[in-house]
Design a protein around this motif. Structure first.
Motif, mmCIF file in Angstrom:
data_model
loop_
_atom_site.group_PDB
_atom_site.id
_atom_site.type_symbol
_atom_site.label_atom_id
_atom_site.label_comp_id
_atom_site.label_asym_id
_atom_site.label_seq_id
_atom_site.Cartn_x
_atom_site.Cartn_y
_atom_site.Cartn_z
ATOM 1 N N TYR A 260 0.834 -1.208 0.000
ATOM 2 C CA TYR A 260 0.000 0.000 0.000
ATOM 3 C C TYR A 260 0.868 1.258 0.000
ATOM 4 C CZ TYR A 260 -4.127 2.830 0.933
ATOM 5 O OH TYR A 260 -5.145 3.749 0.850
ATOM 6 N N VAL A 261 1.911 1.256 0.842
ATOM 7 C CA VAL A 261 2.821 2.401 0.910
ATOM 8 C C VAL A 261 3.542 2.570 -0.430
ATOM 9 C CG1 VAL A 261 4.947 3.263 1.977
ATOM 10 C CG2 VAL A 261 3.121 2.338 3.412
ATOM 11 N N GLU A 262 4.021 1.479 -1.007
ATOM 12 C CA GLU A 262 4.717 1.563 -2.295
ATOM 13 C C GLU A 262 3.794 2.091 -3.384
ATOM 14 O OE1 GLU A 262 6.905 -1.874 -3.500
ATOM 15 O OE2 GLU A 262 7.923 -2.033 -1.569
ATOM 16 N N GLU A 263 2.528 1.657 -3.371
ATOM 17 C CA GLU A 263 1.560 2.141 -4.359
ATOM 18 C C GLU A 263 1.356 3.645 -4.220
ATOM 19 O OE1 GLU A 263 -3.249 2.002 -4.947
ATOM 20 O OE2 GLU A 263 -2.270 0.204 -4.165
ATOM 21 N N LYS A 264 1.231 4.132 -2.988
ATOM 22 C CA LYS A 264 1.030 5.567 -2.761
ATOM 23 C C LYS A 264 2.252 6.368 -3.186
ATOM 24 C CE LYS A 264 -3.088 5.786 -1.104
ATOM 25 N NZ LYS A 264 -4.127 6.603 -1.742
ATOM 26 N N LEU A 265 3.445 5.878 -2.884
ATOM 27 C CA LEU A 265 4.665 6.603 -3.240
ATOM 28 C C LEU A 265 4.920 6.574 -4.743
ATOM 29 C CD1 LEU A 265 7.110 5.671 -0.348
ATOM 30 C CD2 LEU A 265 5.794 7.762 -0.654
ATOM 31 N N THR A 266 4.555 5.491 -5.398
ATOM 32 C CA THR A 266 4.730 5.409 -6.842
ATOM 33 C C THR A 266 3.891 6.465 -7.550
ATOM 34 O OG1 THR A 266 5.206 3.060 -6.678
ATOM 35 C CG2 THR A 266 4.574 3.874 -8.837
ATOM 36 N N ARG A 267 2.720 6.768 -7.015
ATOM 37 C CA ARG A 267 1.859 7.803 -7.603
ATOM 38 C C ARG A 267 2.505 9.186 -7.542
ATOM 39 N NH1 ARG A 267 -4.200 6.392 -5.377
ATOM 40 N NH2 ARG A 267 -4.317 4.336 -6.319
ATOM 41 N N LEU A 268 3.417 9.380 -6.605
ATOM 42 C CA LEU A 268 4.062 10.684 -6.456
ATOM 43 C C LEU A 268 5.086 10.954 -7.550
ATOM 44 C CD1 LEU A 268 4.607 10.685 -2.584
ATOM 45 C CD2 LEU A 268 2.768 11.789 -3.870
ATOM 46 N N ASP A 269 5.483 9.925 -8.291
ATOM 47 C CA ASP A 269 6.476 10.101 -9.355
ATOM 48 C C ASP A 269 6.009 11.079 -10.427
ATOM 49 O OD1 ASP A 269 8.514 8.566 -8.379
ATOM 50 O OD2 ASP A 269 7.823 6.735 -9.350
ATOM 51 N N ARG A 270 4.693 11.228 -10.594
ATOM 52 C CA ARG A 270 4.216 12.149 -11.636
ATOM 53 C C ARG A 270 4.550 13.595 -11.284
ATOM 54 N NH1 ARG A 270 -2.225 11.390 -10.617
ATOM 55 N NH2 ARG A 270 -2.071 11.516 -8.375
ATOM 56 N N TYR A 271 4.788 13.886 -10.000
ATOM 57 C CA TYR A 271 5.136 15.246 -9.592
ATOM 58 C C TYR A 271 6.632 15.463 -9.550
ATOM 59 C CZ TYR A 271 0.277 15.420 -8.424
ATOM 60 O OH TYR A 271 -1.078 15.364 -8.510
ATOM 61 N N ALA B 199 -6.890 7.225 13.305
ATOM 62 C CA ALA B 199 -7.271 6.020 14.034
ATOM 63 C C ALA B 199 -6.963 4.765 13.223
ATOM 64 C CB ALA B 199 -8.754 6.077 14.397
ATOM 65 N N ASP B 200 -6.974 4.889 11.881
ATOM 66 C CA ASP B 200 -6.702 3.769 10.986
ATOM 67 C C ASP B 200 -5.364 4.001 10.286
ATOM 68 O OD1 ASP B 200 -7.453 1.397 9.350
ATOM 69 O OD2 ASP B 200 -7.489 2.885 7.733
ATOM 70 N N MET B 201 -4.500 2.995 10.275
ATOM 71 C CA MET B 201 -3.169 3.141 9.684
ATOM 72 C C MET B 201 -3.247 3.467 8.196
ATOM 73 S SD MET B 201 0.101 3.221 10.207
ATOM 74 C CE MET B 201 0.497 2.361 11.724
ATOM 75 N N TYR B 202 -4.141 2.819 7.479
ATOM 76 C CA TYR B 202 -4.248 3.063 6.036
ATOM 77 C C TYR B 202 -4.738 4.482 5.757
ATOM 78 C CZ TYR B 202 -3.303 -1.848 5.217
ATOM 79 O OH TYR B 202 -2.700 -3.080 5.164
ATOM 80 N N ALA B 203 -5.631 4.994 6.591
ATOM 81 C CA ALA B 203 -6.095 6.382 6.436
ATOM 82 C C ALA B 203 -4.958 7.354 6.724
ATOM 83 C CB ALA B 203 -7.282 6.652 7.348
ATOM 84 N N ALA B 204 -4.116 7.036 7.697
ATOM 85 C CA ALA B 204 -2.955 7.889 7.992
ATOM 86 C C ALA B 204 -1.987 7.892 6.808
ATOM 87 C CB ALA B 204 -2.252 7.403 9.262
ATOM 88 N N ILE B 205 -1.810 6.749 6.157
ATOM 89 C CA ILE B 205 -0.961 6.670 4.970
ATOM 90 C C ILE B 205 -1.549 7.536 3.853
ATOM 91 C CG2 ILE B 205 -0.114 5.132 3.142
ATOM 92 C CD1 ILE B 205 -0.027 2.899 5.342
ATOM 93 N N ASP B 206 -2.885 7.472 3.678
ATOM 94 C CA ASP B 206 -3.556 8.298 2.667
ATOM 95 C C ASP B 206 -3.334 9.782 2.933
ATOM 96 O OD1 ASP B 206 -4.534 6.100 1.311
ATOM 97 O OD2 ASP B 206 -6.500 6.155 2.288
#
Length: 191
Positions: free
Chosen positions: A23-34, A77-84
């Motif tokens: 999940y973290v890798e997916e979120k960080l990969t999206r940042l490559d466009r910037y 409260a949710d780890m995935y929401a904090a990652i988002d």
């Protein structure tokens, strides 16, 4: 599109599962466009025992890019929401960073602001001695022992131009600073 490689993903009081890592890798990969020049990513996932459940999970992310560091820290409260949330903050910061970088590349070298002496002459004041600089802010802090490289990382993470630290190698107080040429300098007493 170049993918961001996580060089360090760690967990404090939490076992980092493969699902979390993906999940973290997916979120960080999206940042490559910037910014496709992200050289390093450090992510720390922390679960804390706190009264406020909305601050239970903390995500800290530091991205190293040429000429800077982008950092975000978010709680939920949710780890995935904090990652988002952290991903959204990083996206905004990278967008601003890229805009500033592109603007600086396309603009000519800015004309420096006139100093107090030049401003006084322009204002028609012949006596420049009227300007007396004064200390307008004072800070106190604890010096942490670290090596100069760690001090540079701290300086960049804070967004400052200099950082005062206690050099763990020599035992003296030192200052690291950002030079105009983009490199760093170290000031230490001679004895």
């Amino acid at each position: 599109m170049k993918a961001v490689h996580i060089y360090k993903l760690s967990g404090r009081n939490v076992d980092v599962t493969d699902a979390m890592r993906d999940y973290v890798e997916e979120k960080l990969t999206r940042l490559d466009r910037y910014n496709d020049s992200i050289t390093d990513a450090r992510v720390t996932l922390t679960v804390r025992d706190v009264r406020d459940s909305t601050r239970r999970n903390r995500v800290e992310v530091q991205l190293n890019v040429p000429n800077g560091i982008i950092r975000a820290e978010e709680h939920h409260a949710d780890m995935y929401a904090a990652i988002d949330k952290a991903s959204d903050v990083l996206e905004r910061q990278l967008r601003k960073f890229k805009t500033r970088y592109m603007k600086a590349r396309h603009e000519a070298v800015p004309v420096p602001e006139p100093g107090p002496a030049e401003a006084a002459v322009e204002a028609g004041l012949d006596d420049v001695t009227e300007f007396v600089p004064e200390i307008v802010r004072q800070k106190r802090f604890d010096l942490r022992p670290m090596n100069p490289e760690d001090a540079v990382v701290q300086m960049e993470a804070l967004g400052h131009d200099f950082y005062v630290f206690s050099n763990m190698n020599s035992g003296v107080t030192g200052v690291v600073y950002r030079r105009k040429d983009g490199h760093y300098g170290l000031i230490e007493p001679s004895s």
